[in-house]
Design an enzyme around this catalytic site. Structure first.
Site, PDB file in Angstrom:
ATOM      1  N   CYS A   9       0.813  -1.201   0.000  1.00  0.00           N
ATOM      2  CA  CYS A   9       0.000   0.000   0.000  1.00  0.00           C
ATOM      3  C   CYS A   9       0.853   1.261   0.000  1.00  0.00           C
ATOM      4  CB  CYS A   9      -0.902  -0.012   1.235  1.00  0.00           C
ATOM      5  SG  CYS A   9      -2.288   1.113   1.075  1.00  0.00           S
ATOM      6  N   ASP A 128      -6.757  -2.627  11.306  1.00  0.00           N
ATOM      7  CA  ASP A 128      -5.562  -1.778  11.352  1.00  0.00           C
ATOM      8  C   ASP A 128      -5.399  -1.259  12.771  1.00  0.00           C
ATOM      9  OD1 ASP A 128      -4.452   0.761   8.914  1.00  0.00           O
ATOM     10  OD2 ASP A 128      -3.375  -0.312  10.491  1.00  0.00           O
TER      11      ASP A 128
HETATM   12  O1  LIG Z   1      -0.751   4.809   4.299  1.00  0.00           O
HETATM   13  C1  LIG Z   1      -1.218   5.915   4.576  1.00  0.00           C
HETATM   14  O2  LIG Z   1      -0.531   6.966   4.660  1.00  0.00           O
HETATM   15  C2  LIG Z   1      -2.687   6.055   4.816  1.00  0.00           C
HETATM   16  C3  LIG Z   1      -3.209   7.317   5.104  1.00  0.00           C
HETATM   17  C4  LIG Z   1      -4.579   7.451   5.327  1.00  0.00           C
HETATM   18  C5  LIG Z   1      -5.434   6.360   5.233  1.00  0.00           C
HETATM   19  C6  LIG Z   1      -4.922   5.090   4.949  1.00  0.00           C
HETATM   20  C7  LIG Z   1      -3.554   4.938   4.746  1.00  0.00           C
HETATM   21  N1  LIG Z   1      -3.014   3.693   4.499  1.00  0.00           N
HETATM   22  C8  LIG Z   1      -3.889   2.576   4.469  1.00  0.00           C
HETATM   23  C9  LIG Z   1      -3.289   1.235   4.447  1.00  0.00           C
HETATM   24  O3  LIG Z   1      -3.949   0.287   4.020  1.00  0.00           O
HETATM   25  C10 LIG Z   1      -1.951   0.988   5.111  1.00  0.00           C
HETATM   26  O4  LIG Z   1      -1.251   0.034   4.357  1.00  0.00           O
HETATM   27  C11 LIG Z   1      -2.242   0.437   6.498  1.00  0.00           C
HETATM   28  O5  LIG Z   1      -2.814   1.470   7.259  1.00  0.00           O
HETATM   29  C12 LIG Z   1      -0.988  -0.107   7.154  1.00  0.00           C
HETATM   30  O6  LIG Z   1       0.017   0.874   7.189  1.00  0.00           O
HETATM   31  P1  LIG Z   1       1.437   0.490   7.908  1.00  0.00           P
HETATM   32  O7  LIG Z   1       1.130   0.354   9.386  1.00  0.00           O
HETATM   33  O8  LIG Z   1       2.348   1.648   7.586  1.00  0.00           O
HETATM   34  O9  LIG Z   1       1.899  -0.803   7.302  1.00  0.00           O
END
Ligand SMILES: O=C(O)c1ccccc1NCC(=O)[C@H](O)[C@H](O)COP(=O)(O)O
Length: 208
Positions: A9, A128
Site C-alpha cells: 500500500c 488496522d
Molecule cells: O498509508 C497511509 O498513509 C494512509 C493514510 C490514510 C489512510 C490510509 C492509509 N493507508 C492505508 C493502508 O492500508 C496501510 O497500508 C495500512 O494502514 C498499514 O500501514 P502500515 O502500518 O504503515 O503498514
C-alpha cells in the site's frame, strides 16, 4: 493449506508498483487522502496503473471523501476496489459499482464483530492499528489477540507489519490477506525494493 494474499500500500511511483507486482503482490494501494505523505494525484495514479502487468488488483484508499470527489476520481482512475478508512457509514461505501473494503482501527475493548456486522456488503474488512487522529499508515502493530477467531468475512490484517513479524501475524490471526505500507519503505511513500521482496517472500513461505 492456503496461501495468504498480500497488498503493498501507499505506492507513489511506477518503479515501486512494478517491484511489488514482479515480487508477487496481489494488490497495490493508492492513497487519495491529501494529508497522507503517500497521497497520489489522479495523474500519478493513472500512470502507475497503466504500467502494471495483468492480474494485479488496484485499490483506492479514501478517508471520508465526498461522493462528488470519489466519483470524479473513479471517472478518471481505473480502480478495481475501494478501501474506506474514515467514519464512512455503509451507505457512504456503496453505489460506486465497485467492491469495497472497510478499514476498522482496533483498540482494546472494541466489539470488532459488532463493527464488522455493520458492513454486510463489504467484500472484506481491513483491521488496522488505532492511533488517535491517524486514519492509516501508522507503522504500528496492534495486539493481534484482540481479533476474534471467526469474523465470517475475509480479513485483511494491517498495521506495522514487516518481513520480521508477518509470519507470526499470519499464524496468530489467519487472515485472508496482509497489507503493508511503512514496513517496506525507505521513506514515506518510497518503497525499498529489498524490503518489498523480503516481505512478500515471507508471506509466501507462510501457509495456514
Ligand atoms: O498509508 C497511509 O498513509 C494512509 C493514510 C490514510 C489512510 C490510509 C492509509 N493507508 C492505508 C493502508 O492500508 C496501510 O497500508 C495500512 O494502514 C498499514 O500501514 P502500515 O502500518 O504503515 O503498514
Amino acid at each position: 493449506m492456503s496461501l495468504v494474499r498480500s497488498k503493498i500500500c501507499g505506492i507513489t511511483r511506477v518503479e515501486d508498483a512494478l517491484v511489488a507486482a514482479e515480487a508477487g503482490a496481489d494488490a497495490i494501494g493508492l492513497v487519495f487522502y491529501a494529508k497522507s505523505p503517500r497521497a497520489v494525484s489522479v495523474q500519478q495514479a493513472r500512470t502507475i496503473i497503466a504500467a502494471l502487468p495483468p492480474f494485479v488488483t488496484t485499490v483506492g484508499l479514501f478517508v471520508n471523501a465526498s461522493r462528488c470527489e470519489l466519483g470524479e476520481i473513479l471517472d478518471a482512475v481505473p480502480l478495481d476496489l475501494l478501501q474506506f478508512h474514515g467514519d464512512e457509514q455503509p451507505a457512504d461505501c456503496e453505489g460506486y459499482h465497485r467492491p469495497y473494503i472497510k478499514a476498522l482501527r482496533v483498540k482494546a475493548g472494541d466489539d470488532i464483530a459488532a463493527q464488522v456486522a455493520r458492513y454486510p456488503k463489504a467484500a472484506g474488512i481491513l483491521l488496522d492499528t488505532y492511533v488517535p487522529g491517524v486514519p492509516g499508515g501508522t507503522g504500528e502493530a496492534f495486539d493481534w489477540s484482540l481479533v476474534p477467531h471467526d469474523l465470517g468475512r475475509p480479513v485483511v490484517l494491517a498495521g506495522g507489519l514487516n518481513a520480521a513479524n508477518v509470519r507470526a501475524a499470519i499464524e496468530r490471526v489467519r487472515p485472508y490477506a496482509v497489507d503493508v505500507s511503512g514496513g517496506v519503505e525507505a521513506g514515506k511513500g518510497i518503497k525499498d525494493a529489498d524490503k518489498v521482496r523480503a516481505f512478500l517472500a515471507e508471506v509466501r513461505r507462510t501457509t495456514i
